[in-house]
Scaffold this active site. Structure first.
Site, PDB file in Angstrom:
ATOM      1  N   LYS A 276      -7.066 -16.720  14.316  1.00 30.15           N
ATOM      2  CA  LYS A 276      -8.075 -16.409  13.416  1.00 30.15           C
ATOM      3  C   LYS A 276      -9.285 -16.905  13.431  1.00 30.15           C
ATOM      4  O   LYS A 276      -9.641 -17.674  14.502  1.00 30.15           O
ATOM      5  CB  LYS A 276      -7.435 -17.307  12.061  1.00 30.15           C
ATOM      6  N   ARG A 350       6.516 -14.307   7.730  1.00 29.79           N
ATOM      7  CA  ARG A 350       7.570 -13.615   7.334  1.00 29.79           C
ATOM      8  C   ARG A 350       8.628 -13.492   8.712  1.00 29.79           C
ATOM      9  O   ARG A 350       9.759 -13.306   8.332  1.00 29.79           O
ATOM     10  CB  ARG A 350       7.177 -11.841   7.338  1.00 29.79           C
TER      11      ARG A 350
HETATM   12  N1  BES Z   1      -1.234 -17.555   6.097  1.00 33.56           N
HETATM   13  C1  BES Z   1      -1.895 -16.316   6.138  1.00 33.56           C
HETATM   14  C2  BES Z   1      -2.011 -15.703   4.746  1.00 33.56           C
HETATM   15  C3  BES Z   1      -2.955 -16.507   3.918  1.00 33.56           C
HETATM   16  C4  BES Z   1      -4.455 -16.213   4.149  1.00 33.56           C
HETATM   17  C5  BES Z   1      -2.732 -17.507   2.994  1.00 33.56           C
HETATM   18  C6  BES Z   1      -5.222 -17.003   3.304  1.00 33.56           C
HETATM   19  C7  BES Z   1      -3.546 -18.175   2.471  1.00 33.56           C
HETATM   20  C8  BES Z   1      -4.894 -17.966   2.296  1.00 33.56           C
HETATM   21  C9  BES Z   1      -0.889 -15.384   6.770  1.00 33.56           C
HETATM   22  O1  BES Z   1       0.082 -15.946   7.721  1.00 33.56           O
HETATM   23  C10 BES Z   1      -1.650 -14.314   7.840  1.00 33.56           C
HETATM   24  O2  BES Z   1      -2.295 -14.956   8.442  1.00 33.56           O
HETATM   25  N2  BES Z   1      -1.395 -13.087   6.962  1.00 33.56           N
HETATM   26  C11 BES Z   1      -2.026 -12.134   7.648  1.00 33.56           C
HETATM   27  C12 BES Z   1      -1.030 -10.722   7.795  1.00 33.56           C
HETATM   28  C13 BES Z   1      -1.762  -9.865   8.771  1.00 33.56           C
HETATM   29  C14 BES Z   1      -2.058 -10.178  10.269  1.00 33.56           C
HETATM   30  C15 BES Z   1      -0.790  -8.737   8.602  1.00 33.56           C
HETATM   31  C16 BES Z   1      -3.195 -11.615   6.443  1.00 33.56           C
HETATM   32  O3  BES Z   1      -3.022 -11.737   5.383  1.00 33.56           O
HETATM   33  O4  BES Z   1      -4.253 -11.222   6.901  1.00 33.56           O
HETATM   34 MN    MN Z   2      -0.942 -16.156   9.688  1.00 34.00          MN
END
Ligand code: BES
Ligand code: MN
Ligand code: ZN
Length: 516
Positions: A276, A350
């Site tokens: 990230k 997931r």
């Molecule tokens: N934990 C994150 C989602 C999240 C983002 C929760 C901000 C709370 C605040 C999750 O694991 C994630 O990174 N999701 C990605 C999925 C994508 C890579 C398909 C997302 O939402 O960008």
């Molecule tokens: Mn994630």
């Protein structure tokens, strides 16, 4: 948390640092206001008008009583229009009032006396007060109060009642159990990932279960390997903090099939090798909000004792890009044998939930609920105040939405649009872990569905609601405990419905909560 008691003292005679009294929109006096006005020889409603305080939900106005009542100060708490004032307004207003009242040691109030059901109103008041007086200062050298030389924080709340004390008492008890559970979830979520590792969560669960008589089984890395939990192991592979699966059982529902519960317990989500951006990454210590809610729900069930059986299987892993981390392109074999192609290591929630859902399904539960800080897409769709729900069972979704509404934790349904299944079709595995950018909350839900089988199931995406980045009047910066109270209420109401029809329950005394 403050302690609560019920008192039949009159508002003018009660000894307290602060007397909290309700007012309705248009400067209309709530219970106790007129007596206090007489004692103070002042027209408080005219004072509100002068200061342009209308009495909307959450309006607050505090003034000293100058010795004219036994309470040192009065806080007038707005509840909005009188005919709408009930548990929802009470909870919201007292959440805000409690935050403003922390510098008072003892509070007495008639705010929980408003509305149709004394039990529901008292519950809402206790919840608001207990949630509102929460603070997370464990990592300060000195507690916040001491540092700012304020008076000791809110210790005691007296609920002033002129009616049925037993209903009020049971409402307060339920409200404080709900809020205490949610506050525990907040503690777990706010604890930095340096300390809140999967092993830490497991230990917290074990201790909690031991103290309350829940059965607890912790699956360690070796157990997970033997059990074929490739998703949990895969996500945890890049961290020296090994993953866990926390299994908790609550049994008070005779021979009936259990409710299955799970939640995403990623103790830190760096994204893994699909790393990230640095900005905001600190919030990913909160990526175990779903797990915390499931743990807190189990804790409250053990305290309240509804006639239900509940089994929780909560996966926890840390998603870091260490040398042994999974790579984009890797294929993981989940519990039960289905495989997934990992195209983005940041879609990790997931992957761990897949194992937990497959494992829960083996137990043939009557239904399964999962909650997870799963996607940014759910936040884009519904904002920060509303969680998303998807699932396979209309009634279950409706009941969860109703429970959330009643708890002041609103949700909204997104469609589990089966045509979008094509977006997660993999050429090498049974399913891939990312779809296209659009509809990301839905493709995540469809991924989870693959592992549930045909058991009624609902998935709550709480990425927006589990924590707040910028504090509001109602919530300080940090965890909220969402959706603990929603799930808890859902299970209690489910148990009550069953008790009515099948009479499996232990016949607990319970004032009739509105049944839908
Ligand atoms: N934990 C994150 C989602 C999240 C983002 C929760 C901000 C709370 C605040 C999750 O694991 C994630 O990174 N999701 C990605 C999925 C994508 C890579 C398909 C997302 O939402 O960008
Ligand atoms: Mn994630
Ligand atoms: Zn995540």
């Amino acid at each position: 948390m403050p302690t609560f008691d019920v008192s039949s003292a009159s508002p003018t005679d009660v000894v307290a640092d602060l007397l909290m009294l309700p007012v309705f929109q248009g400067q209309r006096p709530g219970p106790g206001v007129e007596a206090v006005q007489r004692a103070m020889r002042a027209d408080l409603m005219a004072t509100l008008k002068e200061h342009r305080v209308r009495g909307k939900v959450g309006d607050l106005f505090t003034l000293p009583t100058l010795g004219r009542t036994k309470a040192k100060a009065v806080m007038l708490v707005g509840l909005g229009p009188e005919r709408e004032a009930g548990p929802a307004a009470i909870r919201r207003a007292s959440l805000k009032a409690a935050r403003a009242a922390v510098k008072f040691g003892s509070v007495a109030s008639t705010v929980g006396r408003v509305g149709g059901s004394p039990e529901e109103s008292a519950q809402a008041f206790a919840e608001g007060m207990a949630l509102g007086s929460y603070r997370f200062d464990r990592y300060k050298e000195r507690p916040v109060d001491e540092a700012s030389q304020e008076k000791p924080k809110l210790r005691k709340v007296s609920v002033l009642t002129d009616g049925d004390r037993s209903e009020v008492r049971s409402g307060i008890r339920r409200g404080s159990v709900y809020a205490e559970a949610a506050n525990w979830a907040r503690d777990l979520v706010n604890t930095p990932a340096l300390d809140a590792t999967p092993a830490f969560l497991a230990e917290q669960a074990r201790t909690m279960a031991g103290e309350r008589g829940l059965t607890c089984k912790i699956w360690t890395k070796g157990d997970l390997q033997k059990g074929g939990f490739g998703g949990i192991l895969g996500v945890g592979a890049g961290s020296v903090n090994e993953p866990r699966l926390i299994e908790l059982t609550y049994k008070a529902g005779g021979a009936s099939a259990p409710i299955g519960l799970t939640g995403k317990g990623v103790t830190f989500d760096s994204g893994g090798l699909s790393i990230k951006p640095a900005e905001g990454m600190e919030w990913m210590k909160a990526d175990m909000g779903g797990a915390a809610a499931a743990l807190a729900t189990m804790r409250a069930l053990a305290e309240l004792g509804p006639a239900a059986n509940v089994v929780a299987a909560i996966p926890s892993a840390e998603n870091l890009p260490g040398g042994s981390a999974i790579r984009p392109g890797d294929v993981l074999r989940h519990r039960g044998g289905k495989t997934s192609e990992v195209l983005n290591t940041d879609a990790e929630g997931r992957l761990i939930l897949a194992d937990a859902l497959a494992y829960l399904s083996e137990k043939q539960p009557r239904l399964i609920i999962d909650s997870a800080t799963l996607t940014g897409a759910a936040m884009v769709a519904l904002g920060l105040d509303i969680w998303a729900v998807m699932g396979s069972d209309r009634g279950l979704i409706q009941d969860l939405l109703a429970a959330g509404q009643a708890e002041g934790e609103p949700g909204w349904e997104l469609p589990l649009w089966t045509d979008y299944r094509r977006h997660i079709e993999s050429s090498v595995a049974d399913v891939k872990n990312v779809g296209i950018r659009w509809g990301g909350a839905i493709t995540a839900g469809l991924f989870l569905r693959e592992f549930v089988g045909d058991i009624p199931w609902a998935h709550l995406d709480v990425a927006g609601t589990a924590f707040v980045e910028q504090g509001t009047d109602y919530w300080p910066r940090g965890a909220t405990g969402s959706p603990t109270r929603t799930i808890l209420r859902f299970i209690e109401e489910q148990a009550e419905r069953d008790g009515g029809s099948e009479a499996t329950g232990s016949g607990r005394a319970r004032g009739g909560r509105a049944r839908r």
